[in-house]
Design a protein around this motif. Structure first.
Motif, PDB file in Angstrom:
ATOM      1  N   LEU A  62       0.853  -1.204   0.070  1.00  0.00           N
ATOM      2  CA  LEU A  62      -0.091  -0.092   0.058  1.00  0.00           C
ATOM      3  C   LEU A  62       0.803   1.326  -0.021  1.00  0.00           C
ATOM      4  CD1 LEU A  62      -2.997  -0.951   2.446  1.00  0.00           C
ATOM      5  CD2 LEU A  62      -2.975  -0.482   0.081  1.00  0.00           C
ATOM      6  N   GLY A  63       2.002   1.223   0.465  1.00  0.00           N
ATOM      7  CA  GLY A  63       2.965   2.478   0.781  1.00  0.00           C
ATOM      8  C   GLY A  63       3.582   2.538  -0.566  1.00  0.00           C
ATOM      9  N   GLY A  64       3.903   1.520  -1.414  1.00  0.00           N
ATOM     10  CA  GLY A  64       4.398   1.674  -2.797  1.00  0.00           C
ATOM     11  C   GLY A  64       3.426   2.094  -3.789  1.00  0.00           C
ATOM     12  N   VAL A  65       2.142   1.629  -3.653  1.00  0.00           N
ATOM     13  CA  VAL A  65       1.218   2.171  -4.548  1.00  0.00           C
ATOM     14  C   VAL A  65       1.106   3.832  -4.137  1.00  0.00           C
ATOM     15  CG1 VAL A  65      -1.222   1.986  -5.102  1.00  0.00           C
ATOM     16  CG2 VAL A  65       0.068  -0.205  -4.873  1.00  0.00           C
ATOM     17  N   ALA A  66       0.805   3.992  -2.806  1.00  0.00           N
ATOM     18  CA  ALA A  66       0.487   5.726  -2.581  1.00  0.00           C
ATOM     19  C   ALA A  66       1.670   6.369  -3.035  1.00  0.00           C
ATOM     20  CB  ALA A  66       0.467   5.599  -0.899  1.00  0.00           C
ATOM     21  N   LEU A  67       3.043   5.861  -2.963  1.00  0.00           N
ATOM     22  CA  LEU A  67       4.121   6.643  -3.304  1.00  0.00           C
ATOM     23  C   LEU A  67       4.135   6.676  -4.979  1.00  0.00           C
ATOM     24  CD1 LEU A  67       6.837   7.888  -2.684  1.00  0.00           C
ATOM     25  CD2 LEU A  67       7.832   5.767  -2.929  1.00  0.00           C
ATOM     26  N   PHE A  68       3.679   5.685  -5.452  1.00  0.00           N
ATOM     27  CA  PHE A  68       3.765   5.941  -6.976  1.00  0.00           C
ATOM     28  C   PHE A  68       2.887   6.919  -7.326  1.00  0.00           C
ATOM     29  CE2 PHE A  68       1.112   4.609 -10.720  1.00  0.00           C
ATOM     30  CZ  PHE A  68       2.070   4.584 -11.684  1.00  0.00           C
ATOM     31  N   TRP A  69       1.761   7.042  -6.846  1.00  0.00           N
ATOM     32  CA  TRP A  69       0.665   7.794  -7.285  1.00  0.00           C
ATOM     33  C   TRP A  69       0.912   9.137  -6.832  1.00  0.00           C
ATOM     34  CZ3 TRP A  69      -2.437   7.272 -10.938  1.00  0.00           C
ATOM     35  CH2 TRP A  69      -3.001   6.141 -11.589  1.00  0.00           C
ATOM     36  N   VAL A  70       1.483   9.381  -5.587  1.00  0.00           N
ATOM     37  CA  VAL A  70       2.267  10.915  -5.255  1.00  0.00           C
ATOM     38  C   VAL A  70       3.269  11.366  -6.540  1.00  0.00           C
ATOM     39  CG1 VAL A  70       3.345  12.094  -3.772  1.00  0.00           C
ATOM     40  CG2 VAL A  70       1.815  10.603  -2.876  1.00  0.00           C
ATOM     41  N   VAL A  71       4.115  10.367  -6.860  1.00  0.00           N
ATOM     42  CA  VAL A  71       5.209  10.736  -7.900  1.00  0.00           C
ATOM     43  C   VAL A  71       4.470  11.142  -9.196  1.00  0.00           C
ATOM     44  CG1 VAL A  71       7.323   9.909  -9.020  1.00  0.00           C
ATOM     45  CG2 VAL A  71       7.011   9.789  -6.518  1.00  0.00           C
ATOM     46  N   PHE A  72       3.466  10.204  -9.369  1.00  0.00           N
ATOM     47  CA  PHE A  72       2.893  10.340 -10.782  1.00  0.00           C
ATOM     48  C   PHE A  72       2.144  11.615 -11.036  1.00  0.00           C
ATOM     49  CE2 PHE A  72      -0.893   9.830 -13.623  1.00  0.00           C
ATOM     50  CZ  PHE A  72      -0.424   9.477 -14.524  1.00  0.00           C
ATOM     51  N   THR A  73       1.472  12.039  -9.765  1.00  0.00           N
ATOM     52  CA  THR A  73       0.498  13.110  -9.740  1.00  0.00           C
ATOM     53  C   THR A  73       1.621  14.587  -9.870  1.00  0.00           C
ATOM     54  OG1 THR A  73      -1.116  12.229  -8.510  1.00  0.00           O
ATOM     55  CG2 THR A  73      -1.075  14.552  -8.493  1.00  0.00           C
ATOM     56  N   LEU A  74       2.494  14.431  -8.912  1.00  0.00           N
ATOM     57  CA  LEU A  74       3.659  15.517  -9.090  1.00  0.00           C
ATOM     58  C   LEU A  74       4.271  15.855 -10.428  1.00  0.00           C
ATOM     59  CD1 LEU A  74       5.524  15.276  -5.682  1.00  0.00           C
ATOM     60  CD2 LEU A  74       4.125  17.051  -6.454  1.00  0.00           C
ATOM     61  N   GLY A  75       4.547  14.588 -11.101  1.00  0.00           N
ATOM     62  CA  GLY A  75       5.149  14.715 -12.189  1.00  0.00           C
ATOM     63  C   GLY A  75       4.229  15.193 -13.298  1.00  0.00           C
ATOM     64  N   TYR A  76       2.856  14.746 -13.273  1.00  0.00           N
ATOM     65  CA  TYR A  76       1.944  15.225 -14.050  1.00  0.00           C
ATOM     66  C   TYR A  76       1.848  16.932 -14.111  1.00  0.00           C
ATOM     67  CZ  TYR A  76      -2.593  15.568 -16.823  1.00  0.00           C
ATOM     68  OH  TYR A  76      -3.553  15.911 -17.671  1.00  0.00           O
ATOM     69  N   VAL A  77       1.652  17.272 -12.726  1.00  0.00           N
ATOM     70  CA  VAL A  77       1.220  18.724 -12.685  1.00  0.00           C
ATOM     71  C   VAL A  77       2.594  19.625 -13.097  1.00  0.00           C
ATOM     72  CG1 VAL A  77       0.890  20.177 -10.804  1.00  0.00           C
ATOM     73  CG2 VAL A  77      -0.314  18.234 -10.867  1.00  0.00           C
ATOM     74  N   THR A  78       3.811  19.052 -12.746  1.00  0.00           N
ATOM     75  CA  THR A  78       4.822  19.773 -13.124  1.00  0.00           C
ATOM     76  C   THR A  78       5.032  19.893 -14.551  1.00  0.00           C
ATOM     77  OG1 THR A  78       6.160  19.115 -11.191  1.00  0.00           O
ATOM     78  CG2 THR A  78       7.426  19.853 -12.941  1.00  0.00           C
ATOM     79  N   GLY A  79       4.700  18.655 -15.525  1.00  0.00           N
ATOM     80  CA  GLY A  79       4.796  18.577 -16.733  1.00  0.00           C
ATOM     81  C   GLY A  79       3.902  19.438 -17.427  1.00  0.00           C
ATOM     82  N   TYR A  80       2.557  19.486 -16.840  1.00  0.00           N
ATOM     83  CA  TYR A  80       1.575  20.487 -17.315  1.00  0.00           C
ATOM     84  C   TYR A  80       2.041  22.039 -17.194  1.00  0.00           C
ATOM     85  CZ  TYR A  80      -2.848  22.885 -17.668  1.00  0.00           C
ATOM     86  OH  TYR A  80      -3.780  23.806 -17.725  1.00  0.00           O
ATOM     87  N   PHE A  81       2.772  22.429 -16.080  1.00  0.00           N
ATOM     88  CA  PHE A  81       2.941  23.786 -16.055  1.00  0.00           C
ATOM     89  C   PHE A  81       4.177  23.962 -16.865  1.00  0.00           C
ATOM     90  CE2 PHE A  81       0.462  23.712 -12.325  1.00  0.00           C
ATOM     91  CZ  PHE A  81      -0.583  24.723 -12.608  1.00  0.00           C
ATOM     92  N   VAL A  82       4.933  23.186 -17.069  1.00  0.00           N
ATOM     93  CA  VAL A  82       6.392  23.284 -17.963  1.00  0.00           C
ATOM     94  C   VAL A  82       6.165  23.525 -19.254  1.00  0.00           C
ATOM     95  CG1 VAL A  82       8.483  22.227 -18.729  1.00  0.00           C
ATOM     96  CG2 VAL A  82       8.144  22.593 -16.126  1.00  0.00           C
ATOM     97  N   HIS A  83       5.021  22.739 -19.770  1.00  0.00           N
ATOM     98  CA  HIS A  83       5.017  22.586 -21.247  1.00  0.00           C
ATOM     99  C   HIS A  83       3.589  23.309 -21.682  1.00  0.00           C
ATOM    100  CE1 HIS A  83       8.063  19.800 -21.983  1.00  0.00           C
ATOM    101  NE2 HIS A  83       7.787  19.242 -20.693  1.00  0.00           N
ATOM    102  N   LYS A  84       3.037  24.077 -20.771  1.00  0.00           N
ATOM    103  CA  LYS A  84       1.854  24.844 -20.990  1.00  0.00           C
ATOM    104  C   LYS A  84       1.951  25.925 -22.263  1.00  0.00           C
ATOM    105  CE  LYS A  84       0.122  27.851 -18.041  1.00  0.00           C
ATOM    106  NZ  LYS A  84      -0.417  28.350 -16.817  1.00  0.00           N
TER     107      LYS A  84
END
Length: 78
Positions: free
Chosen positions: A54-76
């Motif tokens: 459960l900790g690994g899955v939660a960490l995956f989604w946190v990193v995925f969300t941070l990457g998605y948001v960061t990519g959105y603002f960088v490539h906007k």
């Protein structure tokens, strides 16, 4: 009154003249700390495995969300 049990551990360092002897009196003297008991319960067995998954899955989604948001603002588009 029950007799106290004691455990003796002997360790020898190779290449040195030092010998280590530790004596723990009473049953479970090593487990006197509550933190050690809690960590042993939560980090081993089926409960420990499920918490790690459960900790690994939660960490995956946190990193995925941070990457998605960061990519959105960088490539906007401007």
């Amino acid at each position: 009154m029950q007799p106290q049990e004691s455990s003796i551990q002997y360790s020898r360092w190779e290449g040195s003249s030092r010998d280590g002897v530790s004596v723990a009196s009473g049953p479970g003297a090593e487990e006197a700390s509550g933190c050690k008991r809690v960590s042993r319960k939560l980090c081993s067995g089926k409960l420990g495995i499920s918490l790690k998954v459960l900790g690994g899955v939660a960490l995956f989604w946190v990193v995925f969300t941070l990457g998605y948001v960061t990519g959105y603002f960088v490539h906007k588009c401007k």
